[in-house]
Design a protein around this motif. Structure first.
Motif, mmCIF file in Angstrom:
data_model
loop_
_atom_site.group_PDB
_atom_site.id
_atom_site.type_symbol
_atom_site.label_atom_id
_atom_site.label_comp_id
_atom_site.label_asym_id
_atom_site.label_seq_id
_atom_site.Cartn_x
_atom_site.Cartn_y
_atom_site.Cartn_z
ATOM 1 N N VAL A 157 0.836 -1.206 0.000
ATOM 2 C CA VAL A 157 0.000 0.000 0.000
ATOM 3 C C VAL A 157 0.874 1.259 0.000
ATOM 4 O O VAL A 157 0.536 2.262 -0.634
ATOM 5 N N ALA A 158 2.021 1.225 0.690
ATOM 6 C CA ALA A 158 2.906 2.393 0.703
ATOM 7 C C ALA A 158 3.375 2.731 -0.708
ATOM 8 O O ALA A 158 3.504 3.905 -1.069
ATOM 9 N N GLN A 159 3.608 1.693 -1.506
ATOM 10 C CA GLN A 159 4.037 1.926 -2.886
ATOM 11 C C GLN A 159 2.889 2.455 -3.740
ATOM 12 O O GLN A 159 3.093 3.315 -4.599
ATOM 13 N N VAL A 160 1.699 1.957 -3.484
ATOM 14 C CA VAL A 160 0.515 2.455 -4.199
ATOM 15 C C VAL A 160 0.292 3.928 -3.846
ATOM 16 O O VAL A 160 -0.011 4.757 -4.712
ATOM 17 N N GLN A 161 0.485 4.251 -2.586
ATOM 18 C CA GLN A 161 0.314 5.636 -2.132
ATOM 19 C C GLN A 161 1.381 6.550 -2.730
ATOM 20 O O GLN A 161 1.094 7.691 -3.119
ATOM 21 N N GLU A 162 2.601 6.061 -2.803
ATOM 22 C CA GLU A 162 3.683 6.835 -3.424
ATOM 23 C C GLU A 162 3.325 7.161 -4.874
ATOM 24 O O GLU A 162 3.459 8.291 -5.326
ATOM 25 N N HIS A 163 2.854 6.144 -5.575
ATOM 26 C CA HIS A 163 2.451 6.332 -6.969
ATOM 27 C C HIS A 163 1.307 7.341 -7.052
ATOM 28 O O HIS A 163 1.301 8.224 -7.923
ATOM 29 N N ALA A 164 0.358 7.245 -6.128
ATOM 30 C CA ALA A 164 -0.792 8.149 -6.133
ATOM 31 C C ALA A 164 -0.355 9.598 -5.922
ATOM 32 O O ALA A 164 -0.867 10.524 -6.570
ATOM 33 N N SER B 62 2.267 22.945 -3.128
ATOM 34 C CA SER B 62 3.384 22.932 -4.077
ATOM 35 C C SER B 62 4.676 22.437 -3.430
ATOM 36 O O SER B 62 5.397 21.612 -4.013
ATOM 37 N N LEU B 63 4.990 22.919 -2.229
ATOM 38 C CA LEU B 63 6.232 22.503 -1.583
ATOM 39 C C LEU B 63 6.235 21.020 -1.259
ATOM 40 O O LEU B 63 7.200 20.307 -1.511
ATOM 41 N N VAL B 64 5.130 20.559 -0.708
ATOM 42 C CA VAL B 64 5.105 19.179 -0.227
ATOM 43 C C VAL B 64 5.067 18.174 -1.388
ATOM 44 O O VAL B 64 5.510 17.030 -1.242
ATOM 45 N N LEU B 65 4.577 18.624 -2.551
ATOM 46 C CA LEU B 65 4.536 17.717 -3.708
ATOM 47 C C LEU B 65 5.753 17.888 -4.624
ATOM 48 O O LEU B 65 5.905 17.132 -5.581
ATOM 49 N N ALA B 66 6.599 18.865 -4.298
ATOM 50 C CA ALA B 66 7.710 19.179 -5.203
ATOM 51 C C ALA B 66 8.635 17.994 -5.434
ATOM 52 O O ALA B 66 9.212 17.836 -6.514
ATOM 53 N N ASP B 67 8.810 17.170 -4.430
ATOM 54 C CA ASP B 67 9.743 16.051 -4.546
ATOM 55 C C ASP B 67 9.136 14.810 -5.178
ATOM 56 O O ASP B 67 9.830 13.816 -5.396
ATOM 57 N N TYR B 68 7.845 14.852 -5.426
ATOM 58 C CA TYR B 68 7.215 13.672 -6.018
ATOM 59 C C TYR B 68 7.335 13.731 -7.534
ATOM 60 O O TYR B 68 6.838 14.659 -8.161
ATOM 61 N N VAL B 69 8.030 12.783 -8.094
ATOM 62 C CA VAL B 69 8.235 12.753 -9.542
ATOM 63 C C VAL B 69 7.005 12.135 -10.181
ATOM 64 O O VAL B 69 6.664 10.988 -9.904
#
Ligand SMILES: [Zn+2]
Lengths: 157, 59
Positions: free
Chosen positions: A109-116, A138-145
């Motif tokens: 689930v952690a991987q599914v959440q990361e993808h989400a 914006s800041l908190v999502l900045a690192d999510y590719v």
């Protein structure tokens, strides 16, 4: 058999938090054949007493005999989940990866959440309506590719 | 394909995340036991089925 998985998240004090049921890794509801998944998801959130501001399907995967469609549900930070639920700060996770024609051997689930969240990061840049609703993210999502088109369960739908 | 009451499958998800599925009788028994053991609630059959979702029968 098909089911819908809902991952409620919120932003509070510059950090992302997930809301997790006590007796499962994630909240999964039945998805009757022919029913509109977004309606099932909305009804489930109402049943849980939470009102999402953003509800978006982010991946699908095969889990045992079930096809599971995952929705991320952004809720206000004041949301109150059912009493037994836990509120957990979200940590980064490695994505589950298969090869070009086969799904990963296991997906947590952690991987599914990361993808989400990567999908949400892309959506926030691509969709002005989502950007407005996620003002302050914006800041908190900045690192999510963003990897919006890579279905977790294998080939993209 | 037949989808009669006798073969119909049901699924229930409790707000705590616990899930069960099966024929009506199996689901009712499981939900009543879960309510009693996990939530200290005594549920009737009607209450147990109030959140049940009908699913297509397994082939
Ligand atoms: Zn329960």
């Amino acid at each position: 058999m098909q089911a819908i998985e809902i991952l409620p998240v919120f932003l509070r004090k510059g950090h992302l938090w997930s809301l997790c049921p006590e007796h499962a890794d994630s909240f999964v509801v039945a998805w009757p054949v022919g029913a509109q998944p977004e309606k099932i998801t909305e009804q489930a959130m109402v049943h849980l007493g939470m009102q999402p501001t953003v509800l978006h399907s982010t991946s699908w995967r095969q889990a045992g005999k079930e096809l599971v469609l995952t929705y991320i549900a952004v809720v206000p930070p004041s949301s109150v989940p059912p009493p037994s639920w836990q509120i957990v700060e979200i940590a980064r996770s490695e994505l589950a990866r298969g090869d070009a024609t086969a799904p990963p051997s296991s997906i947590g689930v952690a991987q599914v959440q990361e993808h989400a969240l990567r999908h949400l990061a892309w959506l926030r840049k691509d969709d002005p309506a989502i950007a407005r609703l996620l003002d302050g993210w914006s800041l908190v999502l900045a690192d999510y590719v963003p990897e919006p088109f890579r279905a977790l369960g294998g080939l993209a739908l | 394909m037949q989808d009669s009451e006798s073969t119909r499958q049901w699924q229930v998800t409790c707000v705590c995340g616990w899930r069960t599925s099966g024929a009506r009788g199996e689901v009712v028994s499981a939900v009543i036991a879960h309510g009693r053991d996990t939530h200290s609630q005594d549920l009737t059959e009607e209450q147990a089925m109030s959140q049940a979702v009908p699913m297509p029968a397994d082939e």
